[in-house]
Design a protein around this motif. Structure first.
Motif, PDB file in Angstrom:
ATOM      1  N   THR A  25      -1.210   5.649  -0.658  1.00  0.00           N
ATOM      2  CA  THR A  25      -0.870   4.421  -1.387  1.00  0.00           C
ATOM      3  C   THR A  25      -0.891   3.212  -0.451  1.00  0.00           C
ATOM      4  O   THR A  25      -1.397   2.141  -0.798  1.00  0.00           O
ATOM      5  N   GLU A  26      -0.347   3.413   0.761  1.00  0.00           N
ATOM      6  CA  GLU A  26      -0.303   2.292   1.709  1.00  0.00           C
ATOM      7  C   GLU A  26      -1.706   1.909   2.186  1.00  0.00           C
ATOM      8  O   GLU A  26      -1.999   0.727   2.397  1.00  0.00           O
ATOM      9  N   ILE A  27      -2.562   2.910   2.352  1.00  0.00           N
ATOM     10  CA  ILE A  27      -3.947   2.598   2.764  1.00  0.00           C
ATOM     11  C   ILE A  27      -4.681   1.872   1.628  1.00  0.00           C
ATOM     12  O   ILE A  27      -5.417   0.912   1.870  1.00  0.00           O
ATOM     13  N   ARG A  28      -4.439   2.299   0.382  1.00  0.00           N
ATOM     14  CA  ARG A  28      -5.050   1.585  -0.758  1.00  0.00           C
ATOM     15  C   ARG A  28      -4.625   0.119  -0.765  1.00  0.00           C
ATOM     16  O   ARG A  28      -5.425  -0.770  -1.027  1.00  0.00           O
ATOM     17  N   GLU A  29      -3.339  -0.086  -0.462  1.00  0.00           N
ATOM     18  CA  GLU A  29      -2.831  -1.473  -0.438  1.00  0.00           C
ATOM     19  C   GLU A  29      -3.466  -2.256   0.700  1.00  0.00           C
ATOM     20  O   GLU A  29      -3.882  -3.398   0.536  1.00  0.00           O
ATOM     21  N   LEU A  30      -3.519  -1.609   1.868  1.00  0.00           N
ATOM     22  CA  LEU A  30      -4.113  -2.265   3.031  1.00  0.00           C
ATOM     23  C   LEU A  30      -5.551  -2.690   2.718  1.00  0.00           C
ATOM     24  O   LEU A  30      -5.982  -3.791   3.087  1.00  0.00           O
ATOM     25  N   LEU A  31      -6.285  -1.819   2.036  1.00  0.00           N
ATOM     26  CA  LEU A  31      -7.699  -2.106   1.731  1.00  0.00           C
ATOM     27  C   LEU A  31      -7.868  -3.022   0.513  1.00  0.00           C
ATOM     28  O   LEU A  31      -8.984  -3.372   0.153  1.00  0.00           O
ATOM     29  N   LYS A  32      -6.754  -3.439  -0.090  1.00  0.00           N
ATOM     30  CA  LYS A  32      -6.764  -4.343  -1.262  1.00  0.00           C
ATOM     31  C   LYS A  32      -7.649  -3.813  -2.383  1.00  0.00           C
ATOM     32  O   LYS A  32      -8.471  -4.534  -2.964  1.00  0.00           O
ATOM     33  N   LEU A  33      -7.495  -2.530  -2.672  1.00  0.00           N
ATOM     34  CA  LEU A  33      -8.356  -1.915  -3.685  1.00  0.00           C
ATOM     35  C   LEU A  33      -8.116  -2.472  -5.076  1.00  0.00           C
ATOM     36  O   LEU A  33      -9.022  -2.463  -5.914  1.00  0.00           O
ATOM     37  N   ASP A  34      -6.916  -2.985  -5.308  1.00  0.00           N
ATOM     38  CA  ASP A  34      -6.652  -3.571  -6.635  1.00  0.00           C
ATOM     39  C   ASP A  34      -7.547  -4.781  -6.884  1.00  0.00           C
ATOM     40  O   ASP A  34      -7.888  -5.084  -8.015  1.00  0.00           O
ATOM     41  N   GLN A  35      -7.960  -5.450  -5.794  1.00  0.00           N
ATOM     42  CA  GLN A  35      -8.873  -6.591  -5.938  1.00  0.00           C
ATOM     43  C   GLN A  35     -10.343  -6.151  -5.978  1.00  0.00           C
ATOM     44  O   GLN A  35     -11.178  -6.807  -6.588  1.00  0.00           O
ATOM     45  N   ILE A  36     -10.625  -5.060  -5.288  1.00  0.00           N
ATOM     46  CA  ILE A  36     -12.038  -4.649  -5.176  1.00  0.00           C
ATOM     47  C   ILE A  36     -12.476  -3.845  -6.389  1.00  0.00           C
ATOM     48  O   ILE A  36     -13.558  -4.051  -6.924  1.00  0.00           O
ATOM     49  N   ILE A  37     -11.615  -2.917  -6.804  1.00  0.00           N
ATOM     50  CA  ILE A  37     -12.009  -2.049  -7.921  1.00  0.00           C
ATOM     51  C   ILE A  37     -10.881  -1.925  -8.959  1.00  0.00           C
ATOM     52  O   ILE A  37     -10.377  -0.825  -9.219  1.00  0.00           O
ATOM     53  N   PRO A  38     -10.518  -3.063  -9.601  1.00  0.00           N
ATOM     54  CA  PRO A  38      -9.466  -2.977 -10.629  1.00  0.00           C
ATOM     55  C   PRO A  38      -9.915  -2.055 -11.767  1.00  0.00           C
ATOM     56  O   PRO A  38     -11.078  -2.104 -12.179  1.00  0.00           O
ATOM     57  N   GLY A  39      -9.017  -1.211 -12.203  1.00  0.00           N
ATOM     58  CA  GLY A  39      -9.313  -0.358 -13.350  1.00  0.00           C
ATOM     59  C   GLY A  39     -10.039   0.936 -13.027  1.00  0.00           C
ATOM     60  O   GLY A  39     -10.299   1.734 -13.929  1.00  0.00           O
ATOM     61  N   PHE A  40     -10.383   1.164 -11.754  1.00  0.00           N
ATOM     62  CA  PHE A  40     -11.061   2.410 -11.392  1.00  0.00           C
ATOM     63  C   PHE A  40     -10.051   3.542 -11.240  1.00  0.00           C
ATOM     64  O   PHE A  40      -8.923   3.331 -10.799  1.00  0.00           O
ATOM     65  N   GLU A  41     -10.494   4.739 -11.570  1.00  0.00           N
ATOM     66  CA  GLU A  41      -9.701   5.933 -11.260  1.00  0.00           C
ATOM     67  C   GLU A  41      -9.990   6.315  -9.808  1.00  0.00           C
ATOM     68  O   GLU A  41     -11.146   6.324  -9.383  1.00  0.00           O
ATOM     69  N   ILE A  42      -8.932   6.634  -9.080  1.00  0.00           N
ATOM     70  CA  ILE A  42      -9.070   6.856  -7.639  1.00  0.00           C
ATOM     71  C   ILE A  42      -8.658   8.274  -7.254  1.00  0.00           C
ATOM     72  O   ILE A  42      -7.677   8.812  -7.757  1.00  0.00           O
ATOM     73  N   ASP A  43      -9.426   8.844  -6.327  1.00  0.00           N
ATOM     74  CA  ASP A  43      -9.086  10.134  -5.711  1.00  0.00           C
ATOM     75  C   ASP A  43      -9.232   9.907  -4.209  1.00  0.00           C
ATOM     76  O   ASP A  43     -10.298   9.502  -3.743  1.00  0.00           O
ATOM     77  N   ASP A  44      -8.166  10.110  -3.455  1.00  0.00           N
ATOM     78  CA  ASP A  44      -8.303   9.852  -2.014  1.00  0.00           C
ATOM     79  C   ASP A  44      -7.576  10.895  -1.187  1.00  0.00           C
ATOM     80  O   ASP A  44      -6.796  11.701  -1.708  1.00  0.00           O
ATOM     81  N   PHE A  45      -7.824  10.877   0.094  1.00  0.00           N
ATOM     82  CA  PHE A  45      -7.298  11.911   0.992  1.00  0.00           C
ATOM     83  C   PHE A  45      -7.079  11.305   2.370  1.00  0.00           C
ATOM     84  O   PHE A  45      -7.961  10.630   2.909  1.00  0.00           O
ATOM     85  N   VAL A  46      -5.886  11.566   2.925  1.00  0.00           N
ATOM     86  CA  VAL A  46      -5.591  11.109   4.281  1.00  0.00           C
ATOM     87  C   VAL A  46      -5.738  12.303   5.224  1.00  0.00           C
ATOM     88  O   VAL A  46      -5.061  13.314   5.053  1.00  0.00           O
ATOM     89  N   PHE A  47      -6.636  12.199   6.175  1.00  0.00           N
ATOM     90  CA  PHE A  47      -6.882  13.300   7.114  1.00  0.00           C
ATOM     91  C   PHE A  47      -5.897  13.233   8.283  1.00  0.00           C
ATOM     92  O   PHE A  47      -5.363  12.176   8.610  1.00  0.00           O
ATOM     93  N   GLN A  48      -5.692  14.399   8.905  1.00  0.00           N
ATOM     94  CA  GLN A  48      -4.862  14.475  10.106  1.00  0.00           C
ATOM     95  C   GLN A  48      -5.742  14.725  11.315  1.00  0.00           C
ATOM     96  O   GLN A  48      -6.655  15.543  11.210  1.00  0.00           O
ATOM     97  N   PRO A  49      -5.565  14.094  12.449  1.00  0.00           N
ATOM     98  CA  PRO A  49      -4.518  13.109  12.753  1.00  0.00           C
ATOM     99  C   PRO A  49      -4.760  11.751  12.095  1.00  0.00           C
ATOM    100  O   PRO A  49      -3.835  11.013  11.905  1.00  0.00           O
TER     101      PRO A  49
END
Lengths: 312, 312
Positions: B179-203
């Protein structure tokens, strides 16, 4: 057929307690050169230096050091290892080993890090990269061994990319002889009074060694391929000062300047024509006594061109 | 440990005479993905598309085509060959295969030209390079087969290099959740209304697939390594228009824009902030119906930095 012009380079500095590297029989240097899969084409000498022109670049032997540059798919590390295997460890004062970014690194038989690991079987050392990995860069390894270069022990490398197409066509025509290429490169202005040894390769390509009685040297290697022309200059003379002549002749799209200076950095690039923009400047004072500077310049204008059609 | 962020990409367009690629069992796609040494992590679907998030990048399956991107040391060509071996030759309408310049091409298991030779065992095709070999570039292969894309069949690739160090540190901290990475990338401005699937890798590392009901898609892959941060965006939505938001967030030193457009070129880059200079622009109208444009931009200022210390 693509030819990898990007050089590997080694400078090995020795302390032979009064003896000179130039006392070593030429047979040794022939074997050393053969180890990296190159051969000696010719030799010129003066009081300070033996300069060998190689099938792939150049070897300069001075009393206390040798500098070897090789391109193509040569395995320069094998020449360095051959030297180390045949000399006392105590006699090695310093080794500086460089590899610049290659066009087709996957076609190289070894990578910089593989090479460095082999030197580290003899000596500890440090590995650095000058420049971003996705842009022009130069890898450099040196021994972690105290070394104090003479104040005038300077080296200048000028690596020139994408020379103007009329110049490239002229150089790839196969019609120019050595004298005509010397004239084209305005060598009378760059190295007046130097003794010259040069070679025109077939179908094209040109190598030059030049030395003078003060112990100065210059080597030039021209890889004038249509889609990736590359010309390298390496010298003890100040190539930052000479750059305007070279740039006016070759009119490249981009170039790198790498300098080694025990006293300081090349503080200004005032001699560089304003049409070129210094995009990256990497500075590092390395622990073996040199201030090393890597500067990438490219033309201050947008380049518009078509895609390159590759032959499979 | 260095991770090769640079993607390989394939778009395979089919004509299955009324049948849809989406009717194929997921087991087939799992096997296809396994062929390049990746695995499926998750999937989202809508009426137009199945979007798979992979261990190394993404796969989008539409009715008449699939687009797969893989990074690291994956051998994407093997996935393409698996598809070809399992489908009639006549059903293949077009293949566009790309590889961008890699950081460490000597660590790749195949090179672009090796890959192309394998496709050419099935079909004739053309190979192009967009950009100089010593600078950012993108290899592209397509079939020599007539193909007429729909007028709205556009693709935008935005490849971002050397993001600002505070952003890179934030992304490599291991503390940000999706969620924080989505916010950082301002996805609400880039792709409003899109369904999102994401993954945070380690490390660290982040992948995102996003789709909407109009059949639009976006995929983002973040490789935020300290010395070579790289973020790629690939989409059917106009990333030239969205670039200002992305550039303001990531503040990269350089980026490439590659666009595929059946109707013409992206004639202006007016949306790109003036701090960035378009250094090279490569344009080519490829015979399978797309006008392809590759534009390299970098900051219009000198970057001064120290050498990078390499660990052996």
């Amino acid at each position: 057929m693509f030819f990898e012009g990007s050089e590997k380079k080694a400078e090995v500095i020795v302390n032979l307690e009064g003896k000179s590297l130039r006392e070593i029989d030429q047979d040794f240097w022939s074997k050393l050169v053969a180890k990296c899969e190159a051969t000696i084409l010719s030799k010129i000498s003066n009081e300070k230096c033996d300069a060998y022109l190689l099938s792939e670049s150049s070897l300069f032997v001075f009393d206390d050091r040798f500098t070897i540059l090789t391109c193509g798919q040569t395995i320069l590390i094998n020449s360095i290892l051959y030297f180390l295997e045949n000399h006392d460890r105590d006699s090695i004062a310093q080794i500086i080993f460089q590899r610049k970014n290659e066009y087709f690194s996957h076609l190289q038989k070894t990578h910089f890090l593989d090479d460095v690991k082999k030197i580290q079987e003899f000596f500890e050392g440090s590995s650095l990269r000058f420049g971003h990995m996705d842009a022009h860069h130069n890898y450099l390894f040196h021994l972690d061994k105290e070394y104090k270069p003479q104040s005038d022990d300077k080296t200048y490398e000028l690596l020139v990319y994408h020379i103007a197409s009329d110049v490239s066509k002229n150089l790839t025509s196969g019609k120019l002889n050595a004298t005509e290429i010397r004239e084209l490169l305005k060598l009378d202005q760059i190295i007046p009074g130097f003794e010259i040894d040069d070679f025109v390769f077939q179908p094209f390509g040109y190598s030059l060694n030049a030395i003078n009685k003060d112990g100065e040297y210059l080597t030039i290697h021209v890889t004038p391929q249509e889609e990736s022309s590359y010309v390298s200059f390496e010298s003890s003379i100040n190539l930052v000062e000479k750059a305007p002549i070279i740039l006016e002749t070759l009119r490249p799209h981009a170039f790198d300047l790498m300098t080694f200076n025990p006293q300081g950095y090349e503080n200004s690039f005032e001699s560089i024509p304003a049409i070129y923009q210094n995009q990256t400047l990497v500075r590092e004072s390395i622990s073996c006594g040199y201030n090393v500077e890597f500067a990438h310049f490219s033309k201050n204008e947008r380049e518009v061109f078509a895609a390159y059609k590759m032959e499979i």
